[in-house]
Structures are given as structure tokens and as C-alpha cells.
Design a protein around this motif. Structure first.
Motif, PDB file in Angstrom:
ATOM      1  N   TRP A 118      -1.207  17.982  27.340  1.00 48.65           N
ATOM      2  CA  TRP A 118      -0.560  16.945  26.531  1.00 48.65           C
ATOM      3  C   TRP A 118      -1.364  16.573  25.286  1.00 48.65           C
ATOM      4  CZ3 TRP A 118      -3.794  12.661  26.750  1.00 48.65           C
ATOM      5  CH2 TRP A 118      -4.653  12.606  27.864  1.00 48.65           C
ATOM      6  N   GLN A 119      -2.340  17.416  24.929  1.00 48.66           N
ATOM      7  CA  GLN A 119      -3.161  17.141  23.731  1.00 48.66           C
ATOM      8  C   GLN A 119      -2.283  16.773  22.539  1.00 48.66           C
ATOM      9  OE1 GLN A 119      -6.235  19.998  22.940  1.00 48.66           O
ATOM     10  NE2 GLN A 119      -6.170  19.642  20.735  1.00 48.66           N
ATOM     11  N   GLN A 120      -2.610  15.683  21.867  1.00 47.73           N
ATOM     12  CA  GLN A 120      -1.805  15.240  20.724  1.00 47.73           C
ATOM     13  C   GLN A 120      -2.625  14.377  19.777  1.00 47.73           C
ATOM     14  OE1 GLN A 120       0.934  11.923  21.968  1.00 47.73           O
ATOM     15  NE2 GLN A 120       0.473  12.716  23.998  1.00 47.73           N
ATOM     16  N   LEU A 121      -2.041  14.111  18.639  1.00 44.83           N
ATOM     17  CA  LEU A 121      -2.692  13.258  17.643  1.00 44.83           C
ATOM     18  C   LEU A 121      -2.058  11.874  17.689  1.00 44.83           C
ATOM     19  CD1 LEU A 121      -2.751  15.657  14.553  1.00 44.83           C
ATOM     20  CD2 LEU A 121      -4.634  15.119  16.100  1.00 44.83           C
ATOM     21  N   GLU A 122      -2.903  10.852  17.559  1.00 45.39           N
ATOM     22  CA  GLU A 122      -2.327   9.510  17.442  1.00 45.39           C
ATOM     23  C   GLU A 122      -3.252   8.616  16.633  1.00 45.39           C
ATOM     24  OE1 GLU A 122      -1.895   7.904  21.451  1.00 45.39           O
ATOM     25  OE2 GLU A 122      -3.864   6.992  21.267  1.00 45.39           O
ATOM     26  N   ASP A 123      -2.701   7.500  16.158  1.00 49.28           N
ATOM     27  CA  ASP A 123      -3.516   6.496  15.472  1.00 49.28           C
ATOM     28  C   ASP A 123      -4.097   5.568  16.522  1.00 49.28           C
ATOM     29  OD1 ASP A 123      -2.611   7.674  13.230  1.00 49.28           O
ATOM     30  OD2 ASP A 123      -1.315   6.022  12.576  1.00 49.28           O
TER      31      ASP A 123
ATOM     32  N   LYS B 177     -15.310  13.412  15.185  1.00 50.28           N
ATOM     33  CA  LYS B 177     -16.098  14.082  14.163  1.00 50.28           C
ATOM     34  C   LYS B 177     -15.123  14.913  13.348  1.00 50.28           C
ATOM     35  CE  LYS B 177     -19.160  17.526  15.067  1.00 50.28           C
ATOM     36  NZ  LYS B 177     -20.448  18.173  15.370  1.00 50.28           N
ATOM     37  N   GLY B 178     -15.306  14.956  12.054  1.00 54.20           N
ATOM     38  CA  GLY B 178     -14.418  15.787  11.244  1.00 54.20           C
ATOM     39  C   GLY B 178     -14.904  15.854   9.811  1.00 54.20           C
ATOM     40  N   LYS B 179     -14.251  16.717   9.021  1.00 59.69           N
ATOM     41  CA  LYS B 179     -14.587  16.838   7.608  1.00 59.69           C
ATOM     42  C   LYS B 179     -14.238  15.542   6.897  1.00 59.69           C
ATOM     43  CE  LYS B 179     -15.453  21.486   6.821  1.00 59.69           C
ATOM     44  NZ  LYS B 179     -16.625  21.484   7.715  1.00 59.69           N
ATOM     45  N   GLN B 180     -13.125  14.962   7.344  1.00 60.26           N
ATOM     46  CA  GLN B 180     -12.633  13.759   6.704  1.00 60.26           C
ATOM     47  C   GLN B 180     -12.284  12.734   7.777  1.00 60.26           C
ATOM     48  OE1 GLN B 180     -12.915  14.397   3.436  1.00 60.26           O
ATOM     49  NE2 GLN B 180     -12.856  12.158   3.305  1.00 60.26           N
ATOM     50  N   ILE B 181     -12.699  11.506   7.599  1.00 66.92           N
ATOM     51  CA  ILE B 181     -12.316  10.447   8.543  1.00 66.92           C
ATOM     52  C   ILE B 181     -11.297   9.562   7.835  1.00 66.92           C
ATOM     53  CG2 ILE B 181     -13.126   8.464   9.892  1.00 66.92           C
ATOM     54  CD1 ILE B 181     -14.343  11.052  10.928  1.00 66.92           C
ATOM     55  N   ASP B 182     -10.116   9.491   8.427  1.00 73.87           N
ATOM     56  CA  ASP B 182      -9.042   8.717   7.809  1.00 73.87           C
ATOM     57  C   ASP B 182      -8.980   7.346   8.485  1.00 73.87           C
ATOM     58  OD1 ASP B 182      -6.790   7.806   6.609  1.00 73.87           O
ATOM     59  OD2 ASP B 182      -5.453   9.378   7.373  1.00 73.87           O
ATOM     60  N   SER B 183      -9.457   6.324   7.799  1.00 72.61           N
ATOM     61  CA  SER B 183      -9.521   5.011   8.436  1.00 72.61           C
ATOM     62  C   SER B 183      -8.991   3.906   7.532  1.00 72.61           C
ATOM     63  CB  SER B 183     -10.967   4.684   8.812  1.00 72.61           C
ATOM     64  OG  SER B 183     -11.728   4.511   7.639  1.00 72.61           O
TER      65      SER B 183
ATOM     66  N   THR C  46      -8.393   0.965  11.977  1.00 74.79           N
ATOM     67  CA  THR C  46      -7.532   2.010  12.527  1.00 74.79           C
ATOM     68  C   THR C  46      -8.092   3.368  12.133  1.00 74.79           C
ATOM     69  OG1 THR C  46      -5.619   0.576  12.304  1.00 74.79           O
ATOM     70  CG2 THR C  46      -5.169   2.926  12.521  1.00 74.79           C
ATOM     71  N   LEU C  47      -8.146   4.272  13.105  1.00 72.90           N
ATOM     72  CA  LEU C  47      -8.465   5.668  12.810  1.00 72.90           C
ATOM     73  C   LEU C  47      -7.171   6.454  12.949  1.00 72.90           C
ATOM     74  CD1 LEU C  47     -11.843   6.349  14.677  1.00 72.90           C
ATOM     75  CD2 LEU C  47     -11.496   5.971  12.234  1.00 72.90           C
ATOM     76  N   ARG C  48      -6.865   7.255  11.942  1.00 75.45           N
ATOM     77  CA  ARG C  48      -5.609   8.009  11.969  1.00 75.45           C
ATOM     78  C   ARG C  48      -5.845   9.405  12.534  1.00 75.45           C
ATOM     79  NH1 ARG C  48      -2.611   4.485  10.192  1.00 75.45           N
ATOM     80  NH2 ARG C  48      -3.267   3.122   8.496  1.00 75.45           N
ATOM     81  N   ASN C  49      -4.825   9.909  13.208  1.00 74.78           N
ATOM     82  CA  ASN C  49      -4.826  11.288  13.707  1.00 74.78           C
ATOM     83  C   ASN C  49      -6.028  11.621  14.592  1.00 74.78           C
ATOM     84  OD1 ASN C  49      -2.481  11.733  12.224  1.00 74.78           O
ATOM     85  ND2 ASN C  49      -3.697  12.170  10.378  1.00 74.78           N
ATOM     86  N   VAL C  50      -6.259  10.764  15.566  1.00 74.38           N
ATOM     87  CA  VAL C  50      -7.315  11.047  16.538  1.00 74.38           C
ATOM     88  C   VAL C  50      -6.719  11.952  17.620  1.00 74.38           C
ATOM     89  CG1 VAL C  50      -8.925  10.047  18.197  1.00 74.38           C
ATOM     90  CG2 VAL C  50      -8.345   8.792  16.105  1.00 74.38           C
TER      91      VAL C  50
END
Ligand SMILES: [Zn+2]
Ligand SMILES: [Zn+2]
Ligand SMILES: [Zn+2]
Length: 660
Positions: A320-325, A294-300, A308-312
Motif C-alpha cells: 500500500w506504499q503511497q504518497l501523502e501530506d 530525506k530527499g533532493k527537495q523538501i516540500d514544506s 506540513t510536509l508534502r508527498n511523504v
């Protein structure tokens, strides 16, 4: 020269006039009782017809020996002299069915005594529907799908206006036969798979061989295929009061259930009727709606076969929380909620399952364990989808009875049980709250194999998919559903001793670190105390916990008294006496929540008190209902296969493959 609807109608009427038996049965048909049934979660209604004259067909013996003993009633030489025929198609003649379901009911039989196959009558079906026109349907019962004379090639015809599914399809014509493949044209308007094609360019009939397990309808420009799993439901063969004399053919599968027996007609409920049809039909592989982020913007980005979803964010709240595609199969939907948006992935259940088994289970876990887990997870998922079909139930029940204020002897009873909160916009979320789902990113070969080898297989009980629960370690005996959740009886579960037949060491009583590290997420090898454990609290500590967790100040706790235990020994009702007041709490999880800063391993414990300290001596980790994960892994490592593992933990359930 082809016949016209009116010449066929004339043939019908003159036959009725000359044949008293037919006349009587068609007159009786106008008197039969019909009851309409609405199924939860499906737009198309069904109906049940009480038709005593159909007992000969419903109860017909269709085994090879019985067939060869009786004179074939479709062969011209054995037909009554009074029964006339119409040469309606090449090699086929039309007869009036003297035991009708429809108010104008024809049997169209081959002039040769030859076995029932779809290929053998496909051309005749098309020819007959062309002559009968738009008010009629032509239909076919596969040799093991309702045909009472599988040794003599035949089809049937009649008016479709009385048949719920056909009515539904024709009034919603725009929804059907839109694609060009079997898969694109498959749907489940009554909970089991049908495929609707344009009959003029259909080649699908040719995929059914000589043992074609299918019901087929031709109507208007359409052909409707209903693939079958079983000829007759289990209840047909039951010898007790569970028996239902219902033997589905095409009309039943089209929502017109024939009950020759009055008792069945009166008592058959909606869910039971649906179960019978679903047991005979094939299910369609469900699509799961997964809330990813969920977010303000979904980058797909949409690719040919995936998106592909970016920065999930992964590992929320872990170090180890991190962002990945991440990459996903299936469809992406963006759904607004408040001023944010949800990325929802609509994905076929088998693909979803491959992903979650990959994420939740180590690839080095024993394969038979992974297979058992795939079946348990699939059953659980389908049971959750089924639950959504039903009217909402109260899954969190709170009963608080307070008798009298300002009294030290009053007794408050708190009965709470927790079931996974239903998400409203989708079926499951992608993080640990439901099951960890990371799309195609971490698919393991082991998980793919386990899911593929068990495709469509689920645990069934009483015509329903079992809501197959599981927990980490039963502690030696599994628990009953009612101890942990609602009080309704759940006979699909029973309490099992988790040990081999020789009653030696319990399966889950293991210290096999190598094995344990393959089945438990972030397993800490120093944690050995899940099978039997001990917790000590000072009276002050436990008093503070109870106050914090329950919001009720009982004063200093003076006694813990189990009032009721489940079949394993798990406490489902516990009295907590304090210097100020006494409370009684249940069920299993609420007790675990109250007596620990996090959660106690289980509610199977024996409390004792000495010199200001409470000691809880306990067994097991988790609610203990259904499969014991650690026990199952140990069984697999000792050579038990997945069917044996499931039979051990779910002895009342049956393993069935419900879709291809
Ligand atoms: Zn015959
Ligand atoms: Zn969730
Ligand atoms: Zn166990």
C-alpha cells in the motif's frame, strides 16, 4: 537606611572576631576538600565539598514532632548571646551562619517565628540582594527542599563565585532569561529543570503556594527557580552501603554538593551525583529529534502551530506504499546530508509519544495496556537519549576466533548482538526501523488518553530511567538483558513467570483473536503459534541456511547443541556441528537469524534430529526481555491496571513521575 557591601562585610568580620565557634568554623572551611566533577553531556561542572561540620544540617530531623521538641535556633531568644544581628530588611535580621558552606555565609531570619514560605520572604530577598550587590547571591530553601528550620522563615546569602551553576549562568548570561514565560525560560544545564527569569519583572514566585517545593536564587538581575520533586534522595535513607548522607538544598542543586561524610566525598561518582540531584529536582520534558524524510527537495509549508510536509512516502516496501501530506507539531529543521536533505522534526517527547502510540497500537486495545505501553515507550526513549549522553559504546560486538586453517575440527566462535544503530543527525527515524511516526495525521483519542494519563511517568531503577525493553510474547518466562545484549549486569530486569499468582495458564498463552488483532500490527489471525511452535528442516535446508547467513560452510549439519541458555530458556550460545567444521554462535538474535530464512520466532527452542530432519520445538516470539506485549494485553483485558502490569514485568523497577 540600606547597608552597603562594605558595611555588611565589616559586620561579618567583627562577628568572627567576637565568636570563637564561628571563627573556628570559618578557618576550618578554608581547609575543606573540594573535588570538581564533570558530568557527561553537560557543559556546567559540579563540585563536591567535604564539610564535616554540616552534619547537623544534613542529618537534621525536619518532621513536625522533632521540630516542636527542639528550641528554635533561629528565634532571637534561643540564639547565643554572642551572635549579633543586622536589621537588613523589613521584619528580617541578618546573622553570620556559624556552620558555613560559603566563605562568607549569612542567614537572614524573620523577626517572627513563622513558617517558611517563598511569599513570606520574597520582598526581603530582593531588598537584601540590592544591598549586597553583584558579588553575592541570596537564596531560599523551600520547607521541604533543604531548609533545616522549616518552621522559622529564613533566607541565606553569600558569594556566588564558588557556586558552579551560578558561575555558569552568569558567564553565559546571553543564553538565559530570553523569553517571557516559564516554559520559554526553562532549561536543564545540569540535567534537571531550572527556570531563569529577570527578577525585576518576575511574577513566577507567586505561583508557589505555602508548601512551595522549590529552591530559589537571586543574583544580579536574575531569579533562578529550581522546582523540587523530593526533599532527600532514597540513598539518604538506605541502611546498607548504598547510603549517602547527602541532603540537597539550594547550593547542592546549584552544583555544590555538600558531603559531611568523608567516604561519600571520596566515592561519589559523576553519574551517582547526577542521579541524586535529578532525583531531587524535576526533569525537563525532552525534545526528540526525528528524521522524517530525506530527499533532493523538501516540500514544506509552515503554519501557525504546525508545519506540513508534502508527498511523504508511507508504507515503504508495503503493497500500500503511497504518497501523502503530513502535518507535524514542533519545529522543522532541514539538514543537508551529502547532496540530499533531511527534514528533521524537533518535537516534545509527549507529543511524539502520542503520535507513535497512535500509529503502533490499535485504538481498541485495552486502555490500561496502552498506558503501560506509553510508560514503557517513554522509559525506553529517555534511556536512549541518556545513552547518547555517554561516551560511545560498542553495541555490536563480533568475536571471531579461528584456530587453524583447513581443518575439519576447528571451532569458530561468533558472538554478535544487535542494538538499534544510532542515527547521527537525529535521535530516531520516522519509520518502522525505530518507531512509526506520522506526525499529527493519525492521532487516536485512546493514545492521547493513555499518554496524557501517564505524563512524565517512567520506570526507574537505581536513580536511572530503565531501558525498558519489550517483545511480543515471552513464551511463559521473561528473559534477562544479558542473554540478548551486552554482558554487563542489568539488575533492573529479572526473569518473571508470566502467569497469575495461582500459576494457572500463562498470560500470553492466548488465542483471543479479537484482543490479539488490537495489539499486533497486521496481525494474521491464522498465526496462533507464537506461544509454542515447531519448525522442521531437512539437514540440507539447515546446512544451506547456516552457510548463507553466517558465510561459513560447515558442510552438512550433523548436530545442534545448546551450550548456554538464559533464564527463560532462550539459547545464547549454540554449537553447530557439520561434516566440514564446527561453529559456535551467539547471542539470541544471531541464533534466530542463522536458523531461519527471516528470523526464528525466538531462541528458546529444543532441537532434535531424526532421519535426516531437524525439529526445533520452541516457545515465545521475540527476545522476551521486559514486558510481554501479548501477556500485558491479556492482563489488561482481565482487569489489571497499568501499575500492576508494569510491576509484574519490571518487578525491580519503580514507577516515578519525573516531570510535570
Ligand atoms: Zn524560631
Ligand atoms: Zn531508525
Ligand atoms: Zn508472556
Amino acid at each position: 537606611m540600606p547597608f552597603t557591601p562594605s558595611s555588611i562585610r565589616h559586620f561579618f568580620e567583627s562577628q568572627i572576631e567576637t565568636w570563637p565557634l564561628a571563627k573556628e568554623n570559618y578557618a576550618a572551611l578554608t581547609q575543606v576538600q573540594i573535588r570538581e566533577i564533570h558530568l557527561n553531556g553537560f557543559d556546567c561542572p559540579i563540585c563536591i565539598q567535604h564539610n564535616p561540620a554540616r552534619i547537623r544540617s544534613t542529618a537534621a530531623k525536619v518532621d513536625a514532632a522533632s521540630l516542636s521538641e527542639r528550641p528554635c535556633f533561629l528565634c532571637a531568644t534561643n540564639r547565643p548571646e554572642v551572635q549579633v544581628s543586622l536589621p537588613i530588611a523589613d521584619g528580617f535580621e541578618m546573622l553570620v551562619n556559624p556552620y558555613p558552606i560559603l566563605h562568607e555565609h549569612y542567614t537572614i531570619v524573620s523577626t517572627q517565628h513563622q513558617p517558611q514560605t517563598l511569599k513570606g520572604c520574597w520582598d526581603a530577598m530582593n531588598s537584601v540582594i540590592d544591598q549586597l550587590g553583584d558579588d553575592y547571591m541570596v537564596f531560599y530553601n523551600g520547607p521541604h527542599c533543604g531548609a533545616s528550620a522549616p518552621d522559622h522563615l529564613h533566607i541565606q546569602a553569600g558569594r556566588w563565585t564558588e557556586v558552579p551553576l551560578i558561575k555558569y549562568i552568569l558567564t553565559n548570561r546571553e543564553k538565559f532569561a530570553k523569553g517571557s514565560s516559564w516554559q520559554e525560560n526553562s532549561c536543564a544545564p545540569l540535567g534537571y529543570a531550572i527556570c531563569v527569569e529577570n527578577r525585576n519583572n518576575s511574577n513566577f514566585y507567586s505561583q508557589f503556594g505555602d508548601n512551595d517545593d522549590v529552591n530559589v536564587v537571586l543574583v544580579h538581575d536574575l531569579v533562578i527557580f529550581i522546582p523540587r520533586r523530593k526533599h532527600r534522595p532514597d540513598c539518604f535513607f538506605a541502611t546498607n552501603d548504598q547510603r549517602r548522607l547527602i541532603s540537597p538544598g539550594t547550593l547542592d542543586m546549584c552544583g555544590m554538593i555538600i558531603a559531611p561524610d568523608k567516604e561519600d566525598f571520596d566515592n561519589l561518582g559523576a553519574e551517582e551525583a547526577l542521579s541524586i540531584l535529578r532525583e531531587c529536582g524535576k526533569w525537563q520534558q525532552p525534545t526528540i529529534h526525528v528524521g522524517i524524510v530525506k530527499g533532493k527537495q523538501i516540500d514544506s509549508t509552515q503554519h501557525k502551530d504546525y508545519f506540513t510536509l508534502r508527498n511523504v512516502t508511507i508504507g515503504v516496501n508495503f503493497h500500500w506504499q503511497q504518497l501523502e501530506d503530513q502535518h507535524f507539531k514542533g519545529k522543522l529543521r532541514i539538514v543537508p546530508e551529502g547532496n540530499e536533505k533531511w527534514a528533521i522534526n524537533d518535537i516534545l517527547l509527549e507529543d511524539y509519544l502520542t503520535s507513535v502510540v497512535s500509529s503502533e497500537m490499535n485504538a481498541h486495545a485495552p486502555l490500561e495496556f496502552l498506558k503501560a505501553h506509553a510508560i514503557v515507550s517513554r522509559s525506553w526513549l529517555i534511556a536512549q537519549l541518556e545513552r547518547k549522553r555517554m561516551p560511545p559504546q560498542i553495541t555490536t560486538k563480533i568475536e571471531e576466533n579461528t584456530s587453524g586453517e583447513n581443518s575439519t575440527s576447528d571451532n569458530t566462535t561468533i558472538i554478535r548482538y544487535y542494538d538499534r544503530d544510532d542515527h547521527t543527525l537525529f535521535d530516531v527515524c520516522a519509520d518502522d526501523h525505530c518507531q512509526r511516526y506520522q506526525g499529527m495525521s493519525r492521532i487516536t483519542e485512546a493514545a492521547s488518553t493513555a499518554v496524557r494519563d501517564t505524563r512524565g511517568k517512567v520506570l526507574m531503577f537505581g536513580g536511572k530511567v530503565v531501558d525498558a525493553r519489550f517483545s511480543k510474547c515471552c513464551g511463559g518466562k521473561s528473559e534477562l538483558y544479558e542473554t540478548c545484549w551486552d554482558d554487563n549486569p542489568h539488575p533492573e530486569f529479572s526473569s518473571v513467570a508470566d502467569c497469575p499468582e495461582d500459576a494457572s495458564v500463562d498470560f500470553c498463552d492466548t488465542h483471543d483473536d479479537a484482543l490479539l488483532s488490537t495489539i499486533l500490527n497486521s496481525y494474521d489471525v491464522s498465526t496462533h503459534d507464537f506461544y509454542s511452535w515447531k519448525v522442521n528442516y531437512s539437514a540440507e535446508e539447515i546446512s544451506r541456511l547456516v552457510k548463507e547467513k553466517s558465510g561459513i560452510d560447515v558442510g552438512t549439519v550433523t548436530a545442534l547443541t545448546p551450550l548456554r541458555r538464559g533464564a527463560s530458556g532462550r539459547i545464547c550460545l549454540l554449537r553447530i556441528e557439520g561434516t566440514r567444521r564446527t561453529i559456535t554462535v551467539g547471542k539470541e538474535l544471531e541464533i534466530r537469524r542463522l536458523l531461519s530464512p527471516t528470523h526464528l520466532y525466538s531462541s528458546w527452542f529444543y532441537p532434535s534430529y531424526a532421519e535426516g530432519f531437524f525439529t526445533l520445538e520452541g516457545r515465545g516470539w521475540g527476545h522476551g526481555v521486559g514486558m510481554c506485549q501479548i501477556g500485558a494485553a491479556v492482563m489488561a483485558s482481565r482487569g489489571y491496571n497499568c501499575a500492576q502490569i508494569l510491576a509484574h514485568y519490571y518487578p525491580n523497577a519503580r514507577l516515578e513521575c519525573i516531570y510535570d
